[in-house]
Scaffold this active site. Structure first.
Site, PDB file in Angstrom:
ATOM      1  CB  THR A 129       7.238 -10.439   2.639  1.00 54.73           C
ATOM      2  OG1 THR A 129       5.950  -9.841   2.860  1.00 54.73           O
ATOM      3  CG2 THR A 129       8.252  -9.344   2.357  1.00 54.73           C
TER       4      THR A 129
ATOM      5  CE1 TYR B 100      -1.048 -13.687   5.390  1.00 55.08           C
ATOM      6  CE2 TYR B 100       0.695 -15.067   4.479  1.00 55.08           C
ATOM      7  CZ  TYR B 100       0.030 -13.855   4.536  1.00 55.08           C
ATOM      8  OH  TYR B 100       0.438 -12.809   3.745  1.00 55.08           O
TER       9      TYR B 100
ATOM     10  CE  LYS C 150       1.026 -11.777   7.498  1.00 59.61           C
ATOM     11  NZ  LYS C 150       2.128 -12.118   6.571  1.00 59.61           N
TER      12      LYS C 150
END
Length: 277
Positions: free
Chosen positions: A46, A134, A162
């Site tokens: 992001t 991740y 994550k």
């Protein structure tokens, strides 16, 4: 260090000339701190990590750490498809005082499971702070399998994953294999409540940039066994969560932030339809 609660995947705001909006970044962080989030994640997906220069990347991490000032946790993005670059970013984050680092599976390269293991092993052996794996196959083209995640538990500082695969069976299998040895954080706002039910402990949230209070409340409601309230908040947030991906992330969340008077402006990547800085 306990990794649990609402972590917000920070956007990287820019000025009209394409430079980082440093004041805006600091104001965004204050906005989030005031709403009782657990921590922030600068320079993740992001935050447009793949299209920031390394000098920009490190600057954003340093600003985030300085502004947080120890009041909240900072999980610094340190991911790359180049293991050496990822190690260098991890060392910078560690030296600058990050509480943990977030390392994406190498994108485009599509390594084997052994390659993924060796990538994370190399990073974990170079830093002494927690490493968050991740997994986001929709972005990278590769999934890290639960068996490989379990192997990584042999490294004490590989502390969390994550999970943004969108696959609850994957999440359940990771928890079955790893239990309390590894913290699972949702990487998908729409699946935060289901992932909590499968053993997750929190979320790295995109929606948290614009609705931090509700994301925090959802997690606290679950922790307090108030399932009725947790489900209500999940359903309230669901349309917003879905809207965050009607265009390539982070275009929608930056658009929403601009409407709300927060600092975001545009994005770096020309791959996005609004992508010119």
């Amino acid at each position: 260090m306990v990794l649990q609660g609402c972590y917000v995947a920070l956007v990287t705001p820019f000025l009209q000339d394409g430079t980082i909006d440093e004041d805006g970044l600091r104001k965004n962080i204050e906005f989030l701190i005031e709403r009782n989030i657990t921590g922030i994640v600068p320079c993740g997906t992001t935050g447009e990590s793949a299209t920031l220069s390394w000098s920009e990347h490190n600057r954003v991490v340093d600003i985030a750490l300085a502004q947080a000032g120890g009041r909240i946790q900072v999980i610094a993005g340190a991911g790359s498809n180049n293991t050496h670059e990822s190690i260098e970013a991890a060392k910078h984050a560690c030296k600058s005082g990050a509480q943990a680092i977030l390392c994406i599976t190498p994108y485009y390269n599509k390594p084997t499971q052994e390659g993924l293991f060796q990538h994370y092993k190399a990073i974990a052996q170079q830093v002494d702070i927690p490493v968050v794996v991740y997994n986001v196959p929709g972005r990278t083209g590769v999934t890290i399998n639960p068996e490989t995640v379990e192997r990584l538990c042999e490294f004490n500082n590989i502390a969390a994953i994550k999970e943004a695969s969108g696959n609850l069976l994957q999440v359940s299998e990771i928890h079955r294999r790893c239990g309390d040895r590894l913290t699972i954080l949702s990487g998908d706002d729409a699946l935060t409540l289901p992932i909590l039910a499968c053993g997750g402990r929190g979320v790295v949230s995109v929606v948290g940039n614009i609705c931090p209070g509700k994301v925090v409340a959802l997690i606290k409601s679950f922790e307090n066994n108030d399932m009725k309230k947790a489900l209500m908040l999940h359903e309230e947030l669901l349309p917003v969560s879905n809207a965050m991906f009607i265009e390539t992330n982070p275009v929608p969340v930056k658009t929403a932030m601009n409407y709300l008077g927060l600092s975001a402006r545009t994005v770096t990547s020309a791959a996005c339809s609004h992508g010119q800085r």
